[in-house]
Scaffold this active site. Structure first.
Site, PDB file in Angstrom:
ATOM      1  N   GLN A  35      32.147  89.128  68.802  1.00 19.40           N
ATOM      2  CA  GLN A  35      33.914  89.033  69.180  1.00 19.40           C
ATOM      3  C   GLN A  35      34.656  88.179  68.459  1.00 19.40           C
ATOM      4  OE1 GLN A  35      35.495  90.813  71.263  1.00 19.40           O
ATOM      5  NE2 GLN A  35      33.689  92.318  71.717  1.00 19.40           N
ATOM      6  N   HIS A  37      34.212  88.048  65.057  1.00 19.34           N
ATOM      7  CA  HIS A  37      34.843  88.711  64.029  1.00 19.34           C
ATOM      8  C   HIS A  37      35.963  89.747  64.335  1.00 19.34           C
ATOM      9  CE1 HIS A  37      30.400  88.277  62.791  1.00 19.34           C
ATOM     10  NE2 HIS A  37      31.095  87.684  61.628  1.00 19.34           N
ATOM     11  N   GLN A  61      25.693  83.801  47.540  1.00 19.23           N
ATOM     12  CA  GLN A  61      25.784  82.524  48.513  1.00 19.23           C
ATOM     13  C   GLN A  61      24.778  82.265  49.280  1.00 19.23           C
ATOM     14  OE1 GLN A  61      28.943  84.839  50.879  1.00 19.23           O
ATOM     15  NE2 GLN A  61      28.216  83.722  52.576  1.00 19.23           N
ATOM     16  N   GLN A 154      35.013  76.315  54.883  1.00 19.92           N
ATOM     17  CA  GLN A 154      35.170  77.720  54.056  1.00 19.92           C
ATOM     18  C   GLN A 154      36.523  78.061  53.807  1.00 19.92           C
ATOM     19  OE1 GLN A 154      32.572  81.374  54.209  1.00 19.92           O
ATOM     20  NE2 GLN A 154      34.209  81.904  55.464  1.00 19.92           N
ATOM     21  N   SER A 186      28.153  83.274  66.521  1.00 23.23           N
ATOM     22  CA  SER A 186      27.535  83.283  65.030  1.00 23.23           C
ATOM     23  C   SER A 186      26.470  84.371  65.002  1.00 23.23           C
ATOM     24  CB  SER A 186      26.887  82.074  64.730  1.00 23.23           C
ATOM     25  OG  SER A 186      26.229  82.120  63.589  1.00 23.23           O
ATOM     26  N   SER A 187      26.284  85.070  64.029  1.00 23.09           N
ATOM     27  CA  SER A 187      25.404  86.300  63.725  1.00 23.09           C
ATOM     28  C   SER A 187      24.131  85.216  63.976  1.00 23.09           C
ATOM     29  CB  SER A 187      25.556  86.915  62.375  1.00 23.09           C
ATOM     30  OG  SER A 187      26.761  87.603  62.448  1.00 23.09           O
ATOM     31  N   ARG A 188      24.129  84.159  63.500  1.00 22.75           N
ATOM     32  CA  ARG A 188      22.767  83.560  63.507  1.00 22.75           C
ATOM     33  C   ARG A 188      22.190  83.124  64.767  1.00 22.75           C
ATOM     34  NH1 ARG A 188      24.770  81.493  58.117  1.00 22.75           N
ATOM     35  NH2 ARG A 188      23.322  82.506  56.456  1.00 22.75           N
TER      36      ARG A 188
HETATM   37  P1  AMP Z   1      30.750  85.692  58.453  1.00 21.80           P
HETATM   38  O1  AMP Z   1      30.109  87.364  58.703  1.00 21.80           O
HETATM   39  O2  AMP Z   1      29.607  84.922  59.141  1.00 21.80           O
HETATM   40  O3  AMP Z   1      30.370  85.599  56.902  1.00 21.80           O
HETATM   41  O4  AMP Z   1      31.848  85.712  59.358  1.00 21.80           O
HETATM   42  C1  AMP Z   1      32.859  86.360  58.716  1.00 21.80           C
HETATM   43  C2  AMP Z   1      34.378  85.821  59.130  1.00 21.80           C
HETATM   44  O5  AMP Z   1      34.241  85.627  60.511  1.00 21.80           O
HETATM   45  C3  AMP Z   1      34.502  84.201  58.639  1.00 21.80           C
HETATM   46  O6  AMP Z   1      35.906  84.103  58.349  1.00 21.80           O
HETATM   47  C4  AMP Z   1      34.119  83.552  59.786  1.00 21.80           C
HETATM   48  O7  AMP Z   1      34.748  82.228  59.823  1.00 21.80           O
HETATM   49  C5  AMP Z   1      34.515  84.282  60.910  1.00 21.80           C
HETATM   50  N1  AMP Z   1      33.828  84.116  62.358  1.00 21.80           N
HETATM   51  C6  AMP Z   1      32.663  84.143  62.362  1.00 21.80           C
HETATM   52  N2  AMP Z   1      32.209  83.560  63.583  1.00 21.80           N
HETATM   53  C7  AMP Z   1      33.396  83.299  64.206  1.00 21.80           C
HETATM   54  C8  AMP Z   1      33.616  82.646  65.422  1.00 21.80           C
HETATM   55  N3  AMP Z   1      32.785  82.489  66.449  1.00 21.80           N
HETATM   56  N4  AMP Z   1      34.950  82.553  65.699  1.00 21.80           N
HETATM   57  C9  AMP Z   1      36.031  82.909  64.915  1.00 21.80           C
HETATM   58  N5  AMP Z   1      35.674  83.345  63.479  1.00 21.80           N
HETATM   59  C10 AMP Z   1      34.444  83.389  63.052  1.00 21.80           C
END
Ligand code: AMP
Length: 281
Positions: A35, A37, A61, A154, A186-188
């Protein structure tokens, strides 16, 4: 929704929108969408005529001992989620498409603000991010790009890079999406065991407690030490607990807004979070 895996295909898909001068919004991701993303995509839909989302697990990265190989790749499910929130074009290139077979001779390196916080624990990480975001900006040529405040550092780096390199792109920061118990999505988080998942919200609890203490004028160093202790007692291995201004400058005054930053590991899973503490109206 169109799905494109090549730059040529993406250009063809975007050509009519470019000719019609429609505004293009862009969300860069590494997939395994949640959610957090999707809220970036929803925000992009509100502000732009057409939304492009990229899914690319960017090898440059990741450090040598990081989770590049194991990073969750769920393109099929991601694609359905994106179609449901109205994404217009999904760009899912291969590594070959992004980097070709030749040796890469150019790296985009943002100075100063990349040396602190995650930049210290993950050497080279932000060069990899700045380089791939530059490439994606050149490929997609959006009017507006959306990044999450979850990765505050970032976002600050991309803002600086966009200004320094004269990209004609508005950068929009989107607030953190959290689970009901406060854990930043977070995906993690998928790497956490059931027990670790129960412990993980301690990060956000520590941040909100600290926010209240700071607004009652408790000493900053004392508050940071208390966060550290709370995390250690809950079983985290703390990477950093720090405070900076929203622009990532050192905190020098007590009445200025600050951001509290945490990176901490539960087992082998590294979690990051942050919270803005406002003193101005
Ligand atoms: P990533 O797939 O982790 O590289 O994240 C892609 C984008 O989604 C980045 O701009 C992240 O900051 C944003 N993002 C990831 N998790 C969240 C979250 N929980 N809330 C808001 N933005 C997020």
């Amino acid at each position: 929704m169109k799905t494109e895996t090549t730059i040529q295909g993406l250009n063809a898909a975007l050509a009519p929108a470019r000719i019609a001068r429609k505004t293009i919004g862009f969300v860069a991701t590494m997939g395994n969408l949640h959610q957090g993303h999707l809220n970036l995509v929803r925000e992009a839909k509100k502000l732009c005529d057409l939304v492009v989302v990229s899914i690319f697990v960017n090898p440059i990265q990741f450090g040598p001992n990081e989770d590049f190989d194991n990073y969750p790749r769920t393109l099929e499910a991601d694609s359905h989620l994106l179609a449901d929130v109205g994404c217009d074009v999904l760009f899912a290139p291969t590594i070959q498409q992004m980097y070709g077979d030749h040796e890469r001779k150019t790296t985009v390196s943002v100075h100063g603000i990349t040396d602190i916080l995650c930049g210290q624990s993950r050497p080279g990480h932000f060069d990899g991010v700045a380089t791939v975001v530059t490439k994606l900006f050149n490929i997609v040529q959006p009017n507006t790009a959306f990044f999450g405040q979850k990765d505050w550092q970032q976002l600050a780096i991309i803002r600086a890079m966009t200004r320094d390199l004269n990209f004609s792109i508005d950068i929009v920061g989107v607030p953190i999406t959290r689970a009901e118990d406060g854990l930043a999505l977070s995906s993690r988080n998928a790497y956490l065991t059931a027990e670790q998942r129960q412990t993980a919200p301690v990060i956000y609890q520590a941040l909100t407690t600290a926010q209240q203490q700071l607004q009652q004028h408790t000493d900053l160093q004392q508050v940071l030490a208390q966060i550290d202790l709370t995390l250690v007692n809950a079983g985290f291995v703390v990477d950093y607990v720090k405070a900076y201004t929203p622009d990532l400058l050192p905190v020098t005054q007590f009445d200025q807004d600050i951001v509290l930053f945490i990176a901490a590991k539960l087992g082998s899973t590294r979690l990051i979070d942050n919270l803005l503490v406002k003193f101005s109206d």
